[in-house]
Scaffold this motif. Structure first.
Motif, PDB file in Angstrom:
ATOM      1  N   ASP A   1       0.752  -1.410  -0.029  1.00  8.48           N
ATOM      2  CA  ASP A   1      -0.048   0.142   0.001  1.00  8.48           C
ATOM      3  C   ASP A   1       0.676   1.167  -0.062  1.00  8.48           C
ATOM      4  O   ASP A   1       0.621   2.346   0.250  1.00  8.48           O
ATOM      5  N   ALA A   2       1.998   1.239  -0.348  1.00 11.39           N
ATOM      6  CA  ALA A   2       2.860   2.382  -0.449  1.00 11.39           C
ATOM      7  C   ALA A   2       2.739   3.457  -1.398  1.00 11.39           C
ATOM      8  O   ALA A   2       2.433   2.937  -2.581  1.00 11.39           O
ATOM      9  N   ASP A   3       2.626   4.587  -1.225  1.00 17.56           N
ATOM     10  CA  ASP A   3       2.155   5.795  -2.405  1.00 17.56           C
ATOM     11  C   ASP A   3       3.525   5.731  -3.044  1.00 17.56           C
ATOM     12  O   ASP A   3       3.440   6.098  -4.309  1.00 17.56           O
ATOM     13  N   VAL A   4       4.826   5.699  -2.676  1.00 15.13           N
ATOM     14  CA  VAL A   4       6.021   6.047  -3.079  1.00 15.13           C
ATOM     15  C   VAL A   4       6.921   4.704  -2.677  1.00 15.13           C
ATOM     16  O   VAL A   4       7.264   4.587  -1.540  1.00 15.13           O
ATOM     17  N   VAL A   5       7.628   4.378  -3.643  1.00 16.44           N
ATOM     18  CA  VAL A   5       8.815   3.354  -3.202  1.00 16.44           C
ATOM     19  C   VAL A   5      10.100   3.716  -4.048  1.00 16.44           C
ATOM     20  O   VAL A   5       9.873   3.867  -5.332  1.00 16.44           O
ATOM     21  N   VAL A   6      11.100   3.684  -3.293  1.00 14.04           N
ATOM     22  CA  VAL A   6      12.312   3.896  -3.998  1.00 14.04           C
ATOM     23  C   VAL A   6      13.334   2.771  -3.925  1.00 14.04           C
ATOM     24  O   VAL A   6      13.660   2.105  -2.856  1.00 14.04           O
ATOM     25  N   GLU A   7      13.840   2.250  -4.998  1.00 10.86           N
ATOM     26  CA  GLU A   7      14.585   0.917  -5.063  1.00 10.86           C
ATOM     27  C   GLU A   7      16.129   1.353  -5.169  1.00 10.86           C
ATOM     28  O   GLU A   7      16.397   2.207  -5.725  1.00 10.86           O
ATOM     29  N   ALA A   8      16.927   1.024  -4.279  1.00  7.81           N
ATOM     30  CA  ALA A   8      18.334   1.602  -4.093  1.00  7.81           C
ATOM     31  C   ALA A   8      19.054   0.269  -3.854  1.00  7.81           C
ATOM     32  O   ALA A   8      20.262   0.752  -3.229  1.00  7.81           O
ATOM     33  N   ALA A   9      18.831  -0.744  -4.472  1.00  2.00           N
ATOM     34  CA  ALA A   9      19.791  -1.967  -4.354  1.00  2.00           C
ATOM     35  C   ALA A   9      20.403  -2.366  -5.378  1.00  2.00           C
ATOM     36  O   ALA A   9      21.452  -3.169  -5.416  1.00  2.00           O
ATOM     37  N   GLY A  10      19.813  -1.874  -6.592  1.00  2.81           N
ATOM     38  CA  GLY A  10      20.450  -2.344  -7.929  1.00  2.81           C
ATOM     39  C   GLY A  10      20.523  -3.973  -8.490  1.00  2.81           C
ATOM     40  O   GLY A  10      21.291  -4.358  -9.348  1.00  2.81           O
ATOM     41  N   SER A  11      19.359  -4.541  -8.197  1.00  2.00           N
ATOM     42  CA  SER A  11      19.110  -5.923  -8.485  1.00  2.00           C
ATOM     43  C   SER A  11      17.611  -5.826  -8.963  1.00  2.00           C
ATOM     44  O   SER A  11      16.757  -5.213  -8.719  1.00  2.00           O
ATOM     45  N   ALA A  12      17.611  -7.112 -10.101  1.00  2.00           N
ATOM     46  CA  ALA A  12      16.354  -7.112 -10.711  1.00  2.00           C
ATOM     47  C   ALA A  12      15.298  -7.747  -9.461  1.00  2.00           C
ATOM     48  O   ALA A  12      14.125  -7.199  -9.583  1.00  2.00           O
ATOM     49  N   ASP A  13      15.840  -8.726  -8.662  1.00  2.00           N
ATOM     50  CA  ASP A  13      14.886  -8.896  -7.600  1.00  2.00           C
ATOM     51  C   ASP A  13      14.259  -7.743  -6.697  1.00  2.00           C
ATOM     52  O   ASP A  13      13.246  -7.805  -6.333  1.00  2.00           O
ATOM     53  N   ALA A  14      15.240  -6.626  -6.482  1.00  2.00           N
ATOM     54  CA  ALA A  14      14.894  -5.527  -5.842  1.00  2.00           C
ATOM     55  C   ALA A  14      13.968  -4.808  -6.285  1.00  2.00           C
ATOM     56  O   ALA A  14      13.110  -4.402  -5.795  1.00  2.00           O
ATOM     57  N   ALA A  15      13.999  -4.568  -7.782  1.00  2.00           N
ATOM     58  CA  ALA A  15      12.960  -4.176  -8.375  1.00  2.00           C
ATOM     59  C   ALA A  15      11.557  -4.408  -8.534  1.00  2.00           C
ATOM     60  O   ALA A  15      10.733  -3.873  -8.239  1.00  2.00           O
ATOM     61  N   ALA A  16      11.687  -6.077  -8.332  1.00  2.00           N
ATOM     62  CA  ALA A  16      10.173  -6.793  -8.013  1.00  2.00           C
ATOM     63  C   ALA A  16       9.827  -6.477  -6.985  1.00  2.00           C
ATOM     64  O   ALA A  16       8.506  -6.343  -6.592  1.00  2.00           O
ATOM     65  N   THR A  17      10.493  -6.653  -5.959  1.00  2.00           N
ATOM     66  CA  THR A  17      10.014  -6.402  -4.582  1.00  2.00           C
ATOM     67  C   THR A  17       9.643  -4.809  -4.091  1.00  2.00           C
ATOM     68  O   THR A  17       8.764  -4.638  -3.575  1.00  2.00           O
ATOM     69  N   ALA A  18      10.288  -3.945  -4.941  1.00  2.00           N
ATOM     70  CA  ALA A  18       9.867  -2.596  -4.923  1.00  2.00           C
ATOM     71  C   ALA A  18       8.316  -2.440  -5.365  1.00  2.00           C
ATOM     72  O   ALA A  18       7.525  -1.883  -4.944  1.00  2.00           O
ATOM     73  N   LEU A  19       8.227  -3.053  -6.574  1.00  2.86           N
ATOM     74  CA  LEU A  19       7.000  -2.923  -7.057  1.00  2.86           C
ATOM     75  C   LEU A  19       5.789  -3.523  -6.642  1.00  2.86           C
ATOM     76  O   LEU A  19       4.688  -3.091  -6.255  1.00  2.86           O
ATOM     77  N   GLY A  20       6.106  -4.585  -5.744  1.00  7.13           N
ATOM     78  CA  GLY A  20       5.261  -5.310  -4.926  1.00  7.13           C
ATOM     79  C   GLY A  20       4.782  -4.513  -3.771  1.00  7.13           C
ATOM     80  O   GLY A  20       3.564  -4.947  -3.119  1.00  7.13           O
ATOM     81  N   LEU A  21       5.626  -3.723  -3.241  1.00  6.88           N
ATOM     82  CA  LEU A  21       5.088  -2.822  -2.078  1.00  6.88           C
ATOM     83  C   LEU A  21       4.267  -1.684  -2.347  1.00  6.88           C
ATOM     84  O   LEU A  21       3.655  -1.001  -1.630  1.00  6.88           O
ATOM     85  N   LEU A  22       4.060  -1.352  -3.884  1.00  7.40           N
ATOM     86  CA  LEU A  22       3.371  -0.295  -4.173  1.00  7.40           C
ATOM     87  C   LEU A  22       1.902  -0.483  -4.325  1.00  7.40           C
ATOM     88  O   LEU A  22       1.455  -1.395  -4.839  1.00  7.40           O
ATOM     89  N   ARG A  23       1.256   0.563  -3.924  1.00  9.22           N
ATOM     90  CA  ARG A  23      -0.155   0.475  -4.314  1.00  9.22           C
ATOM     91  C   ARG A  23      -0.462   1.012  -5.662  1.00  9.22           C
ATOM     92  O   ARG A  23       0.307   1.274  -6.329  1.00  9.22           O
ATOM     93  N   ARG A  24      -1.669   0.573  -6.101  1.00  5.39           N
ATOM     94  CA  ARG A  24      -2.408   0.657  -7.597  1.00  5.39           C
ATOM     95  C   ARG A  24      -2.129   2.174  -7.733  1.00  5.39           C
ATOM     96  O   ARG A  24      -2.493   3.134  -6.725  1.00  5.39           O
ATOM     97  N   GLY A  25      -1.452   2.791  -8.724  1.00  3.43           N
ATOM     98  CA  GLY A  25      -1.398   4.180  -9.136  1.00  3.43           C
ATOM     99  C   GLY A  25      -0.191   4.727  -8.370  1.00  3.43           C
ATOM    100  O   GLY A  25      -0.357   6.174  -8.541  1.00  3.43           O
ATOM    101  N   GLY A  26       0.427   4.075  -7.704  1.00  7.66           N
ATOM    102  CA  GLY A  26       1.581   4.592  -6.783  1.00  7.66           C
ATOM    103  C   GLY A  26       2.876   4.841  -7.808  1.00  7.66           C
ATOM    104  O   GLY A  26       2.777   4.806  -8.967  1.00  7.66           O
TER     105      GLY A  26
END
Length: 333
Positions: free
Chosen positions: A224-249
């Motif tokens: 349900d996050a409004d904003v997520v910043v990915e700062a890890a540099g891996s494809a897994d981290a990007a996928a994790t970051a997207l999963g944290l995001l609310r729809r429209g975030g």
């Protein structure tokens, strides 16, 4: 006057060389280097993994640095002499459409950057265009200031994140970039600031820097996050970051995973109607934002430094920088 510089002749091959400090030309300054940081890009130089268009051997590495102006060339204000400073790395052309738009890291004249294709700061002195400098206050800690290059990259992400007071925010990654991101985003007064890491080694530090919660990537995570910043540099981290995001975030990606990496599903992006923004380096506005925050005491960078070594310990320093749990490694001339 003599000086030393560390030269990488190619992957795995370096030497220390003696050379007289170069005189700055018109529009240039010479900086006496205080410290130069090592990051993943420097490991790429050492290991030979950096893409061919983004390195030119032999090269003096060092794109994260701090120092003091000790000489100025023609046309440069003498008021800069003696000033503590940091400086941008991208040697942009200033005349293409992207440069005029302030997007200097996207300069269409071709890639040129301090420490990769131009001489860097792993030397006693560094000569660069004065227009790239960002002078600091007289009382600035130059050891902490050596982290202002990664801080500027995070500042670019923070500006693109556009966090508003009361937003639910998350950061994925607990390295140097992640810990700086926590500080920038905490300053925007979010209602929640979750940090997600691989382990719990940096949990206390994240909370000290302003996070309200910490979880590991293998624990149940909110979405349900409004904003997520990915700062890890891996494809897994990007996928994790997207999963944290609310729809429209809003998702801001700062990492550079290996070429060909997968991790973000286009269908998932569309269904979520996620807004994705990316960062490649730091344009002048981000540098100015980072330096202002540092000068104002909003960034606590010194605790992120875990090792300080002499210039001739370069190979050891690169090895330390690649170890799990290591923070920022600095080399001192």
């Amino acid at each position: 006057m003599t000086g030393r510089a560390l030269v990488l002749d190619g992957p795995g091959a370096y030497r220390l060389t003696d050379a007289a400090p170069a005189d700055p030309g018109p529009g240039e300054v010479r900086v006496r280097v205080h410290a130069s940081g090592i990051c993943g890009s420097d490991r790429e130089l050492w290991e030979g993994h950096r893409p061919a268009g983004y390195v030119r051997y032999p090269v003096i590495p060092g794109h994260e640095w701090s120092g003091t102006v000790e000489a100025v060339g023609a046309g440069v204000p003498e008021a800069l002499l003696g000033r503590k400073t940091v400086g941008e790395g991208f040697r942009n052309c200033q005349v293409c459409a992207r440069c005029h738009a302030g997007e200097t890291t996207l300069c269409t004249a071709g890639y040129e950057e301090t420490g990769f294709t131009q001489p860097g700061a792993m030397a006693d002195t560094l000569v660069l265009p004065a227009r790239l400098l960002h002078p600091l206050t007289d009382g600035a800690d130059l050891t902490a200031a050596a982290l202002l290059e990664p801080a500027a990259c995070v500042a670019a992400a923070a500006l693109k994140a556009e966090v508003r007071p009361g937003d639910r925010v998350a950061v994925v990654g607990t390295g140097t970039l992640g810990m700086i991101a926590v500080q920038f985003l905490a300053a925007a007064s979010p209602a929640e600031l979750l940090v997600v890491g691989r382990g719990r080694e940096r949990e206390k530090r994240a909370l000290d820097f302003g996070a309200t919660a910490f979880r590991t990537a293998d624990e149940p995570l909110p979405d349900d996050a409004d904003v997520v910043v990915e700062a890890a540099g891996s494809a897994d981290a990007a996928a994790t970051a997207l999963g944290l995001l609310r729809r429209g975030g809003r998702l801001v990606l700062t990492g550079l995973p290996a070429a060909g990496a997968t991790g973000l599903d286009p269908t998932d992006l569309v269904v979520r109607q996620a807004e994705v923004r990316t960062v490649f380096g730091a344009p002048p506005a981000a540098w100015a934002h980072a330096v202002r925050a540092f000068d104002a005491g909003l960034l606590d960078l010194l605790p992120l430094v875990t090792h300080r070594l002499p210039l001739d310990a370069f190979a050891e320093a690169v090895g330390i920088a690649g170890r799990p749990g290591a923070g920022k490694v600095l080399l001192h001339p």
